[in-house]
Design a protein around this motif. Structure first.
Motif, PDB file in Angstrom:
ATOM      1  N   UNK A 146     -34.116 -39.199  91.229  1.00 23.86           N
ATOM      2  CA  UNK A 146     -33.450 -38.301  92.056  1.00 23.86           C
ATOM      3  C   UNK A 146     -33.392 -38.486  93.418  1.00 23.86           C
ATOM      4  N   UNK A 147     -33.062 -39.739  93.794  1.00 21.10           N
ATOM      5  CA  UNK A 147     -32.754 -39.816  95.168  1.00 21.10           C
ATOM      6  C   UNK A 147     -34.250 -40.578  95.908  1.00 21.10           C
ATOM      7  N   UNK A 148     -35.091 -40.332  95.327  1.00 25.72           N
ATOM      8  CA  UNK A 148     -36.364 -40.735  96.048  1.00 25.72           C
ATOM      9  C   UNK A 148     -36.740 -42.207  95.621  1.00 25.72           C
ATOM     10  N   UNK A 149     -37.435 -42.895  96.450  1.00 23.54           N
ATOM     11  CA  UNK A 149     -37.590 -44.275  96.552  1.00 23.54           C
ATOM     12  C   UNK A 149     -39.060 -44.476  96.607  1.00 23.54           C
ATOM     13  N   UNK A 150     -39.725 -45.362  95.635  1.00 28.18           N
ATOM     14  CA  UNK A 150     -41.041 -45.642  95.865  1.00 28.18           C
ATOM     15  C   UNK A 150     -41.383 -47.210  95.161  1.00 28.18           C
ATOM     16  N   UNK A 151     -42.524 -47.533  95.400  1.00 29.79           N
ATOM     17  CA  UNK A 151     -42.821 -48.807  94.913  1.00 29.79           C
ATOM     18  C   UNK A 151     -44.397 -49.228  94.850  1.00 29.79           C
ATOM     19  N   UNK A 152     -44.795 -50.128  93.907  1.00 29.50           N
ATOM     20  CA  UNK A 152     -46.155 -50.226  93.911  1.00 29.50           C
ATOM     21  C   UNK A 152     -46.263 -51.812  93.726  1.00 29.50           C
TER      22      UNK A 152
END
Length: 171
Positions: A117-123
Motif C-alpha cells: 500500500x505504498x509503504x516501504x520496510x525492510x529487515x
C-alpha cells in the motif's frame, strides 16, 4: 539393567531434542518472516509516547531518558534497542535502507525489503560474532536496531517491526 535403560533413555531424548532445535539459518528465516508478517498486518495500538510520537511497546520493555526527541534507547534487562525516528521521512521512505546499502563492505546475512500500500520496510541481519547478530528493521522513516543472540532473532524481529509500524510518520 535399569542403569542402561536410564542412559539409553537420556541419549535418545537428547537426540530427539537436538533434532528439533532450529538451525541459525532457520531462525534468521523465521525472524525475517515474522518481520514481514508484522509489516503487513495492521499496526499495533500505541501504548507509549515518545515526546509527541505515540508507539507500541511490548510489556517489560522500557524507554530510557531521551538523547533527543527522535533517538531513543529501549531496554529490557540487559538488552538494548536503538530507535531512530526521522520525522521528515514518510511511510514510503527508503532512506534507512539506502544508507545501509551505501557501504558495500557491509555483509548482511539476510536483507529483505517489503512494500505494501505504498509503504516501504525492510529487515536485515548481520553477523557480528559467534552467536551475536545485528538486527535492523525499518518501516518508512523509523528504524529499530539491536545486537542479539541467534536464539532471540524470531521474537525480536517480530516485536521490533510491530513497534516501528505503530509509529505514524505520515501525520
Amino acid at each position: 539393567m535399569p542403569r542402561y535403560r536410564l542412559i539409553f533413555g537420556t541419549l535418545l531424548l537428547s537426540g530427539i531434542l537436538a533434532g528439533c532445535m532450529a538451525t541459525p539459518e532457520e531462525r534468521i528465516v523465521q525472524g525475517v518472516s515474522n518481520a514481514r508478517e508484522a509489516f503487513e498486518e495492521e499496526p499495533e495500538s500505541a501504548n507509549e509516547a515518545v515526546g509527541e510520537i505515540d508507539l507500541y511497546l511490548p510489556s517489560g520493555y522500557e524507554i530510557e531518558e531521551p538523547a533527543d526527541d527522535f533517538n531513543r534507547l529501549i531496554t529490557r534487562g540487559s538488552e538494548s534497542f536503538a530507535l531512530f525516528i526521522n520525522p521528515n521521512e514518510k511511510a514510503t521512505s527508503t532512506l534507512f535502507y539506502d544508507l545501509q546499502k551505501a557501504d558495500p563492505e557491509q555483509q548482511w546475512v539476510a536483507d529483505e525489503t517489503f512494500q505494501q500500500n505504498g509503504r516501504f520496510g525492510f529487515a536485515a541481519v548481520k553477523e557480528i560474532a559467534e552467536d551475536q547478530l545485528e538486527l535492523v528493521v525499518s518501516a518508512g522513516g523509523v528504524k529499530l536496531t539491536t545486537i542479539t543472540k541467534e536464539s532471540d532473532i524470531p521474537k525480536n524481529m517480530d516485536w521490533m517491526m510491530k513497534t516501528v509500524r505503530s509509529i505514524d510518520t505520515d501525520e
